[in-house]
Design a protein around this motif. Sequence first.
Motif, PDB file in Angstrom:
ATOM      1  N   LYS A   1       2.634 -10.794 -11.661  1.00 26.52           N
ATOM      2  CA  LYS A   1       2.718  -9.822 -12.759  1.00 26.52           C
ATOM      3  C   LYS A   1       1.347  -9.208 -12.986  1.00 26.52           C
ATOM      4  O   LYS A   1       1.205  -8.000 -13.172  1.00 26.52           O
ATOM      5  N   LYS A   2       0.323 -10.089 -12.950  1.00 29.74           N
ATOM      6  CA  LYS A   2      -1.046  -9.607 -13.149  1.00 29.74           C
ATOM      7  C   LYS A   2      -1.427  -8.645 -12.015  1.00 29.74           C
ATOM      8  O   LYS A   2      -1.973  -7.575 -12.227  1.00 29.74           O
ATOM      9  N   ARG A   3      -1.074  -9.069 -10.789  1.00 33.57           N
ATOM     10  CA  ARG A   3      -1.429  -8.241  -9.631  1.00 33.57           C
ATOM     11  C   ARG A   3      -0.707  -6.891  -9.646  1.00 33.57           C
ATOM     12  O   ARG A   3      -1.202  -5.921  -9.083  1.00 33.57           O
ATOM     13  N   PHE A   4       0.468  -6.885 -10.244  1.00 34.87           N
ATOM     14  CA  PHE A   4       1.236  -5.632 -10.345  1.00 34.87           C
ATOM     15  C   PHE A   4       0.356  -4.540 -10.961  1.00 34.87           C
ATOM     16  O   PHE A   4       0.378  -3.389 -10.536  1.00 34.87           O
ATOM     17  N   ASP A   5      -0.455  -4.929 -11.963  1.00 36.96           N
ATOM     18  CA  ASP A   5      -1.303  -3.939 -12.625  1.00 36.96           C
ATOM     19  C   ASP A   5      -2.656  -3.775 -11.960  1.00 36.96           C
ATOM     20  O   ASP A   5      -3.217  -2.686 -11.931  1.00 36.96           O
ATOM     21  N   THR A   6      -3.219  -4.880 -11.390  1.00 37.51           N
ATOM     22  CA  THR A   6      -4.613  -4.795 -10.921  1.00 37.51           C
ATOM     23  C   THR A   6      -4.704  -4.463  -9.432  1.00 37.51           C
ATOM     24  O   THR A   6      -5.580  -3.713  -9.010  1.00 37.51           O
ATOM     25  N   ASN A   7      -3.839  -5.046  -8.612  1.00 31.36           N
ATOM     26  CA  ASN A   7      -4.012  -4.968  -7.162  1.00 31.36           C
ATOM     27  C   ASN A   7      -2.658  -5.241  -6.524  1.00 31.36           C
ATOM     28  O   ASN A   7      -2.429  -6.288  -5.921  1.00 31.36           O
ATOM     29  N   ILE A   8      -1.768  -4.271  -6.645  1.00 31.40           N
ATOM     30  CA  ILE A   8      -0.341  -4.541  -6.380  1.00 31.40           C
ATOM     31  C   ILE A   8      -0.069  -5.045  -4.953  1.00 31.40           C
ATOM     32  O   ILE A   8       0.818  -5.866  -4.742  1.00 31.40           O
ATOM     33  N   LEU A   9      -0.882  -4.620  -3.984  1.00 32.78           N
ATOM     34  CA  LEU A   9      -0.631  -5.062  -2.598  1.00 32.78           C
ATOM     35  C   LEU A   9      -0.744  -6.577  -2.459  1.00 32.78           C
ATOM     36  O   LEU A   9      -0.088  -7.192  -1.616  1.00 32.78           O
ATOM     37  N   ARG A  10      -1.610  -7.177  -3.279  1.00 33.96           N
ATOM     38  CA  ARG A  10      -1.827  -8.630  -3.168  1.00 33.96           C
ATOM     39  C   ARG A  10      -0.591  -9.446  -3.551  1.00 33.96           C
ATOM     40  O   ARG A  10      -0.547 -10.656  -3.296  1.00 33.96           O
ATOM     41  N   ILE A  11       0.411  -8.808  -4.149  1.00 29.09           N
ATOM     42  CA  ILE A  11       1.650  -9.533  -4.446  1.00 29.09           C
ATOM     43  C   ILE A  11       2.235 -10.106  -3.154  1.00 29.09           C
ATOM     44  O   ILE A  11       2.836 -11.177  -3.145  1.00 29.09           O
ATOM     45  N   PHE A  12       1.983  -9.416  -2.039  1.00 34.16           N
ATOM     46  CA  PHE A  12       2.497  -9.909  -0.751  1.00 34.16           C
ATOM     47  C   PHE A  12       1.904 -11.263  -0.377  1.00 34.16           C
ATOM     48  O   PHE A  12       2.452 -12.000   0.418  1.00 34.16           O
ATOM     49  N   ASP A  13       0.722 -11.584  -0.936  1.00 33.71           N
ATOM     50  CA  ASP A  13       0.061 -12.862  -0.636  1.00 33.71           C
ATOM     51  C   ASP A  13       0.670 -14.026  -1.408  1.00 33.71           C
ATOM     52  O   ASP A  13       0.307 -15.173  -1.170  1.00 33.71           O
ATOM     53  N   SER A  14       1.565 -13.726  -2.358  1.00 40.03           N
ATOM     54  CA  SER A  14       2.100 -14.777  -3.230  1.00 40.03           C
ATOM     55  C   SER A  14       2.805 -15.863  -2.420  1.00 40.03           C
ATOM     56  O   SER A  14       3.518 -15.584  -1.459  1.00 40.03           O
ATOM     57  N   LYS A  15       2.567 -17.106  -2.845  1.00 42.12           N
ATOM     58  CA  LYS A  15       3.217 -18.239  -2.158  1.00 42.12           C
ATOM     59  C   LYS A  15       4.533 -18.614  -2.867  1.00 42.12           C
ATOM     60  O   LYS A  15       5.226 -19.536  -2.461  1.00 42.12           O
ATOM     61  N   VAL A  16       4.831 -17.906  -3.973  1.00 44.35           N
ATOM     62  CA  VAL A  16       6.029 -18.254  -4.761  1.00 44.35           C
ATOM     63  C   VAL A  16       7.280 -17.674  -4.088  1.00 44.35           C
ATOM     64  O   VAL A  16       7.338 -16.473  -3.807  1.00 44.35           O
TER      65      VAL A  16
ATOM     66  N   LYS B   1       1.436   2.510  -2.637  1.00 43.60           N
ATOM     67  CA  LYS B   1       1.344   1.655  -3.837  1.00 43.60           C
ATOM     68  C   LYS B   1       2.282   2.170  -4.931  1.00 43.60           C
ATOM     69  O   LYS B   1       2.926   1.390  -5.635  1.00 43.60           O
ATOM     70  N   GLN B   2       2.341   3.503  -5.061  1.00 42.61           N
ATOM     71  CA  GLN B   2       3.243   4.092  -6.068  1.00 42.61           C
ATOM     72  C   GLN B   2       4.697   3.752  -5.742  1.00 42.61           C
ATOM     73  O   GLN B   2       5.475   3.397  -6.619  1.00 42.61           O
ATOM     74  N   LYS B   3       5.042   3.847  -4.428  1.00 48.18           N
ATOM     75  CA  LYS B   3       6.427   3.527  -4.004  1.00 48.18           C
ATOM     76  C   LYS B   3       6.742   2.062  -4.324  1.00 48.18           C
ATOM     77  O   LYS B   3       7.819   1.735  -4.812  1.00 48.18           O
ATOM     78  N   LEU B   4       5.769   1.201  -4.025  1.00 47.53           N
ATOM     79  CA  LEU B   4       5.973  -0.229  -4.264  1.00 47.53           C
ATOM     80  C   LEU B   4       6.122  -0.486  -5.765  1.00 47.53           C
ATOM     81  O   LEU B   4       6.960  -1.279  -6.196  1.00 47.53           O
ATOM     82  N   LYS B   5       5.304   0.210  -6.529  1.00 40.02           N
ATOM     83  CA  LYS B   5       5.360   0.055  -7.981  1.00 40.02           C
ATOM     84  C   LYS B   5       6.741   0.441  -8.501  1.00 40.02           C
ATOM     85  O   LYS B   5       7.348  -0.305  -9.282  1.00 40.02           O
ATOM     86  N   SER B   6       7.237   1.606  -8.045  1.00 38.56           N
ATOM     87  CA  SER B   6       8.551   1.993  -8.563  1.00 38.56           C
ATOM     88  C   SER B   6       9.627   1.034  -8.074  1.00 38.56           C
ATOM     89  O   SER B   6      10.573   0.738  -8.820  1.00 38.56           O
TER      90      SER B   6
END
Length: 421
Positions: A194-209, A175-180
């Motif tokens: 952006k919200k997930r970046f702070d709360t649950n960064i792995l879930r960014i992978f679920d984004s449909k955008v 998660k730290q690597k992904l964050k950096s």
Amino acid sequence: MIKAVTGTKDTLPGEINKWKYLENIVHDVFSHFNYKEIRTPVFEETILFARGIGEETDIVGKEMYSFLDRSETNLTLKPEMTASVVRAYIEHSLGNQQPLNKLFYISPMFRQERPQAGRLRQFHQFGGEALGSTSPYLDAEMIQMSFHILKQLGLNDLTVKINTLGVPASREIYKQKLKSFLQDKKHLLSADSKKRFDTNILRIFDSKVDEDQQLLKEAPTLLEYLDDDSRNDFDLLMKAISSAGIPFEIDPKLVRGLDYYTKTTFEIISGKVGSQSALCGGGRYDLLIEELGGKPTPGVGFAAGIERILLACENEKSFTLPDDSLDLYIVKLDKELSNVIFDSASFFRRVNYTVDYDYLDRSVKAQMREANKMNARFVLFIGGDEFKSGFCNLKNMISGEQYQVPVNQLDQILNYFKNAS
Ligand code: HAM
């Protein structure tokens, strides 16, 4: 007119056979793998799901049907079954009775999502959970059972995706690597990500955008930071499902929308149901039982959406079922013979034949139409001069043959039934 609530569906008599067909396959497959059925209440205390699934997930944050009952207890209609199964496992000390509990269920679930094809607010899942072992062969068993059920339903356009999320320590490093990696691109992410970046960064992978997915293309993957134990289990899992003849893809982005997963995650996707394409999903949750107050106990499971699967079956035309039929339709030739018809129908029903007749005083022609519509194998005509001389007429609707039978010896008809089947 009062209508069914948005996102809920009636299952009408014409559709029930499909459900029963699927449910029979589910029962068969689970019983061959020696899983025992468990049923839990439709609602639970809200805290169970909030703690089990994770406060930051979409399910808990946006989708739960939660309410205060009259004694001000905060309750939730179950959005998924794993937390309920774990609650029951702990409450009834199932782990003390046997070290490994293999359980399955078929049950309605509730999520307030935006309804669309394959996405409902009350939907139904079947699923399995195995509590008590870290063996990756159980992970393989979950994939095997779900794949088996879908194949038995005749589905072909299936993709099995697997991933491993490792253990919390390796995941934290990742998660730290992904964050950096994302830090200087954060302003380009969608609002949700952006919200997930702070709360649950792995879930960014679920984004449909699309833009989010573009940014993630070059991102480091979890697999690069995996601990040895998780890597070893993942290798054994892949070997096992390969030798079971199940084709699969590794999808390093398969993080899934529930927070309890450790190590294995998997989904089976259909190419025939549009955007809501996950027919089933699951994975390992080695920390959940302890998290919910039980002794440290590993677990693994999956759940599948029945409505979505039936939609895939319809789109693939994967099975057809024979139409319902009747053994016997009794045609009433004289209105005043209702009591004789009633007694005759009772006789055949008592010996387990499926029988119907006219309750609406319709014409003989209309009764015959009804018999044809119901696919009656035989029609029995009662009434007229024949009845006065003690007989009735039986017609085999398939061969067209007719037989005269004494009214007081209806049991003779059973032989015609047997000979015809
Ligand atoms: P899930 O991925 O949230 O996992 O749901 C499993 C399946 O339920 C989905 O793949 C989909 O087919 C169906 N489903 C989910 N939401 C809906 C909806 N709104 N309408 C129709 N079908 C839907 C779980 O529920 C985990 N409990 C699975 C699990 C069991 N993991 C470990 N053990």
